[in-house]
Design a protein around this motif. Structure first.
Motif, PDB file in Angstrom:
ATOM      1  N   GLU A   1       1.076 -12.058 -18.678  1.00 24.86           N
ATOM      2  CA  GLU A   1       0.538 -12.691 -19.828  1.00 24.86           C
ATOM      3  C   GLU A   1       1.095 -12.118 -20.925  1.00 24.86           C
ATOM      4  O   GLU A   1       1.420 -12.643 -22.039  1.00 24.86           O
ATOM      5  CB  GLU A   1      -0.948 -12.417 -20.054  1.00 24.86           C
ATOM      6  CG  GLU A   1      -1.846 -12.946 -18.816  1.00 24.86           C
ATOM      7  CD  GLU A   1      -3.379 -12.220 -18.960  1.00 24.86           C
ATOM      8  OE1 GLU A   1      -4.186 -13.241 -18.677  1.00 24.86           O
ATOM      9  OE2 GLU A   1      -3.403 -11.360 -19.364  1.00 24.86           O
ATOM     10  N   THR A   2       1.728 -10.733 -20.861  1.00 26.42           N
ATOM     11  CA  THR A   2       2.443 -10.341 -22.189  1.00 26.42           C
ATOM     12  C   THR A   2       3.911 -10.001 -22.013  1.00 26.42           C
ATOM     13  O   THR A   2       4.438  -9.715 -23.026  1.00 26.42           O
ATOM     14  CB  THR A   2       1.796  -8.766 -22.276  1.00 26.42           C
ATOM     15  OG1 THR A   2       2.214  -7.832 -20.998  1.00 26.42           O
ATOM     16  CG2 THR A   2       0.261  -8.652 -22.427  1.00 26.42           C
ATOM     17  N   ARG A   3       4.510 -10.399 -20.870  1.00 23.42           N
ATOM     18  CA  ARG A   3       5.906 -10.383 -20.684  1.00 23.42           C
ATOM     19  C   ARG A   3       6.231  -9.062 -20.667  1.00 23.42           C
ATOM     20  O   ARG A   3       7.632  -8.951 -20.831  1.00 23.42           O
ATOM     21  CB  ARG A   3       6.683 -11.389 -21.640  1.00 23.42           C
ATOM     22  CG  ARG A   3       6.107 -12.749 -21.771  1.00 23.42           C
ATOM     23  CD  ARG A   3       5.819 -13.153 -20.297  1.00 23.42           C
ATOM     24  NE  ARG A   3       6.911 -13.331 -19.568  1.00 23.42           N
ATOM     25  CZ  ARG A   3       7.225 -13.710 -17.966  1.00 23.42           C
ATOM     26  NH1 ARG A   3       5.826 -13.879 -17.614  1.00 23.42           N
ATOM     27  NH2 ARG A   3       8.235 -13.853 -17.557  1.00 23.42           N
ATOM     28  N   ARG A   4       5.686  -8.038 -20.403  1.00 24.39           N
ATOM     29  CA  ARG A   4       5.969  -6.528 -20.530  1.00 24.39           C
ATOM     30  C   ARG A   4       6.480  -6.385 -18.981  1.00 24.39           C
ATOM     31  O   ARG A   4       6.148  -7.103 -18.013  1.00 24.39           O
ATOM     32  CB  ARG A   4       4.966  -5.674 -20.661  1.00 24.39           C
ATOM     33  CG  ARG A   4       3.871  -5.682 -19.792  1.00 24.39           C
ATOM     34  CD  ARG A   4       2.761  -4.492 -19.790  1.00 24.39           C
ATOM     35  NE  ARG A   4       3.288  -3.396 -19.364  1.00 24.39           N
ATOM     36  CZ  ARG A   4       2.495  -2.276 -19.217  1.00 24.39           C
ATOM     37  NH1 ARG A   4       1.082  -2.446 -19.571  1.00 24.39           N
ATOM     38  NH2 ARG A   4       3.032  -1.281 -18.691  1.00 24.39           N
ATOM     39  N   GLU A   5       7.774  -5.407 -18.795  1.00 28.03           N
ATOM     40  CA  GLU A   5       8.277  -4.958 -17.824  1.00 28.03           C
ATOM     41  C   GLU A   5       7.265  -4.424 -16.920  1.00 28.03           C
ATOM     42  O   GLU A   5       6.367  -3.531 -17.092  1.00 28.03           O
ATOM     43  CB  GLU A   5       9.369  -4.140 -18.018  1.00 28.03           C
ATOM     44  CG  GLU A   5      10.094  -3.601 -16.742  1.00 28.03           C
ATOM     45  CD  GLU A   5      10.878  -4.935 -15.863  1.00 28.03           C
ATOM     46  OE1 GLU A   5      11.263  -4.715 -14.712  1.00 28.03           O
ATOM     47  OE2 GLU A   5      11.024  -5.985 -16.525  1.00 28.03           O
TER      48      GLU A   5
ATOM     49  N   HIS B   1      -2.346  -5.407 -13.112  1.00 30.93           N
ATOM     50  CA  HIS B   1      -1.109  -4.791 -13.906  1.00 30.93           C
ATOM     51  C   HIS B   1      -0.147  -6.297 -13.776  1.00 30.93           C
ATOM     52  O   HIS B   1       0.265  -6.425 -14.636  1.00 30.93           O
ATOM     53  CB  HIS B   1      -0.676  -3.580 -13.337  1.00 30.93           C
ATOM     54  CG  HIS B   1       0.458  -3.367 -14.014  1.00 30.93           C
ATOM     55  ND1 HIS B   1       0.821  -2.758 -15.174  1.00 30.93           N
ATOM     56  CD2 HIS B   1       2.028  -3.342 -13.603  1.00 30.93           C
ATOM     57  CE1 HIS B   1       1.889  -2.428 -15.421  1.00 30.93           C
ATOM     58  NE2 HIS B   1       2.845  -3.009 -14.686  1.00 30.93           N
TER      59      HIS B   1
ATOM     60  N   ASP C   1       7.054 -16.043 -11.726  1.00 29.44           N
ATOM     61  CA  ASP C   1       7.087 -14.597 -11.583  1.00 29.44           C
ATOM     62  C   ASP C   1       6.894 -14.127 -10.530  1.00 29.44           C
ATOM     63  O   ASP C   1       6.079 -14.769  -9.787  1.00 29.44           O
ATOM     64  CB  ASP C   1       6.097 -13.910 -12.672  1.00 29.44           C
ATOM     65  CG  ASP C   1       6.531 -14.228 -14.179  1.00 29.44           C
ATOM     66  OD1 ASP C   1       7.756 -14.197 -14.301  1.00 29.44           O
ATOM     67  OD2 ASP C   1       5.739 -14.687 -14.916  1.00 29.44           O
TER      68      ASP C   1
ATOM     69  N   LYS D   1      -6.358 -17.508 -16.934  1.00 25.46           N
ATOM     70  CA  LYS D   1      -5.346 -16.367 -16.310  1.00 25.46           C
ATOM     71  C   LYS D   1      -4.169 -17.406 -15.655  1.00 25.46           C
ATOM     72  O   LYS D   1      -4.310 -18.510 -15.296  1.00 25.46           O
ATOM     73  CB  LYS D   1      -6.084 -15.919 -15.162  1.00 25.46           C
ATOM     74  CG  LYS D   1      -7.193 -14.910 -15.736  1.00 25.46           C
ATOM     75  CD  LYS D   1      -7.836 -13.936 -14.615  1.00 25.46           C
ATOM     76  CE  LYS D   1      -8.495 -12.990 -15.171  1.00 25.46           C
ATOM     77  NZ  LYS D   1      -9.417 -11.985 -14.964  1.00 25.46           N
TER      78      LYS D   1
ATOM     79  N   GLU E   1      -1.390  -8.839 -16.156  1.00 26.28           N
ATOM     80  CA  GLU E   1      -1.132  -8.277 -17.732  1.00 26.28           C
ATOM     81  C   GLU E   1       0.358  -8.591 -18.005  1.00 26.28           C
ATOM     82  O   GLU E   1       0.785  -9.086 -19.009  1.00 26.28           O
ATOM     83  CB  GLU E   1      -1.619  -7.010 -17.831  1.00 26.28           C
ATOM     84  CG  GLU E   1      -1.419  -6.463 -19.169  1.00 26.28           C
ATOM     85  CD  GLU E   1      -1.681  -5.226 -19.303  1.00 26.28           C
ATOM     86  OE1 GLU E   1      -1.366  -4.556 -20.252  1.00 26.28           O
ATOM     87  OE2 GLU E   1      -2.016  -4.440 -18.477  1.00 26.28           O
ATOM     88  N   CYS E   2       1.162  -8.178 -16.905  1.00 20.12           N
ATOM     89  CA  CYS E   2       2.698  -8.352 -17.273  1.00 20.12           C
ATOM     90  C   CYS E   2       2.988 -10.037 -17.480  1.00 20.12           C
ATOM     91  O   CYS E   2       3.659 -10.250 -18.442  1.00 20.12           O
ATOM     92  CB  CYS E   2       3.361  -7.853 -16.040  1.00 20.12           C
ATOM     93  SG  CYS E   2       3.398  -5.975 -16.067  1.00 20.12           S
TER      94      CYS E   2
END
Length: 322
Positions: free
Chosen positions: A290-294, A284, A87, A3, A287-288
């Motif tokens: 880890e995945t680099r999603r907005e 959330h 981040d 993580k 997860e962002c």
């Protein structure tokens, strides 16, 4: 994959909730607080180092930071962390003026790091279910929203608009899907030297409207968010008993002759999944990372919320964030 390693900067009342939740999720890497005694106690309790701000920013062992500081410190501290390659999740509001908020968002973009704002109610499972019903047309075309946040207290050196309204504005912005074109505010100081009660009215493209009512001098508590559509209405009542927090009303109003008629329906209480909003918010964020999603509550929403707050109350308080 392990993580992300997250530090919490600011371990006051709400920051401690972040510390506890991140520890439970196995993602807490460090804590930082200006109160050395509190920092030591939190460090010992959760088995992570207590670091200074520069140590958090400079550590290669930390991937991200959660900031729960006085609002006036969110921008400078957030930008320091972003420039250091972290981040960042910043508690609401991320700034006390739109220019400062926009500056932080620009630094996030330039650094290629994630910026998320802590609008925790967006991750409430009841609100998420409400969004599902609305998005699939369960109450027809959306026409109006009403959000109410009333209670007594929280005289913390920040007026009621800046302290209470960010929660509701986040919900309104999610349903509206865009920024308001017009903002009007009626606000008043009643029992303190700052704004105690306020009504914020917003108009969006396409005829959608919204109103937010906040008060910190109400003798009773009220936490309701309602969406009005052409085929019904739906209400999220955060203070209602479990099983009755989300109510769908099949009310309808239609033109009949020279006037209007209406149908009044009993509430239908909708099932929702269990879950704690802060736990879901931090999951959330992880997860962002880890995945680099907005993030769902990303930089654009953070800046827009501060813009509305500033339009409603340009000067939150001479003591804001102390």
């Amino acid at each position: 994959m392990s993580k992300p390693r997250i530090a919490v900067v600011g371990c006051g009342q709400w920051g401690q909730n972040h510390v506890r939740t991140l520890s439970e999720l196995g993602a807490l890497a460090a804590i930082s607080d200006h109160d050395e005694a509190r920092a030591r106690a939190m460090s010992e309790r959760y088995g992570v180092p207590a670091l200074g701000l520069e140590e958090v920013a400079g550590s290669r062992e930390i991937d991200a930071a959660v900031l729960a500081l006085p609002s006036r410190l969110h921008g400078p501290t957030g930008r320091t962390m972003l420039k250091a390659g972290k981040d960042v999740l910043i508690e609401k509001p991320i700034a006390l003026d739109p220019a400062d908020a926009a500056h932080t968002a620009e630094v996030a973009r330039e650094s290629g790091r994630l910026l998320m704002v802590g609008h925790v109610l967006r991750f409430h499972p009841v609100f998420e279910r409400l969004c599902e019903v609305v998005s699939r047309g369960g109450i027809g075309d959306i026409r109006h929203m009403v959000s109410t946040r009333l209670g007594l207290g929280r005289f913390l050196g920040m007026d009621a608009i800046w302290d209470l309204a960010p929660h509701d504005l986040s919900l309104v912005l999610k349903i509206a899907g865009g920024a308001p074109e017009r903002i009007e505010t009626s606000a008043r100081s009643v029992l303190s030297d700052e704004i105690d009660v306020a009504d914020i009215r917003m108009d969006f493209a396409g005829g959608l409207s919204a109103e937010v009512h906040v008060s910190r001098i109400s003798p009773f508590r009220d936490r309701r968010f309602t969406v009005v559509g052409t085929q019904g209405m739906i209400t999220f009542d955060d203070l209602a008993p479990e099983g009755q927090k989300l109510a769908l009303y099949a009310h309808r109003v239609w033109r009949e002759g020279a006037g209007f008629a209406f149908h009044n329906a009993d509430p239908e209480y909708l099932e929702t999944v269990p879950g704690l909003p802060l736990d879901r918010e931090l999951r959330h964020f992880i997860e962002c990372i880890e995945t680099r999603r907005e993030p769902e509550t990303g930089a654009a929403e953070a800046v827009e919320t501060v813009r509305i707050l500033s339009a409603a109350s340009p000067y939150p308080s001479s003591r804001a964030g102390e």
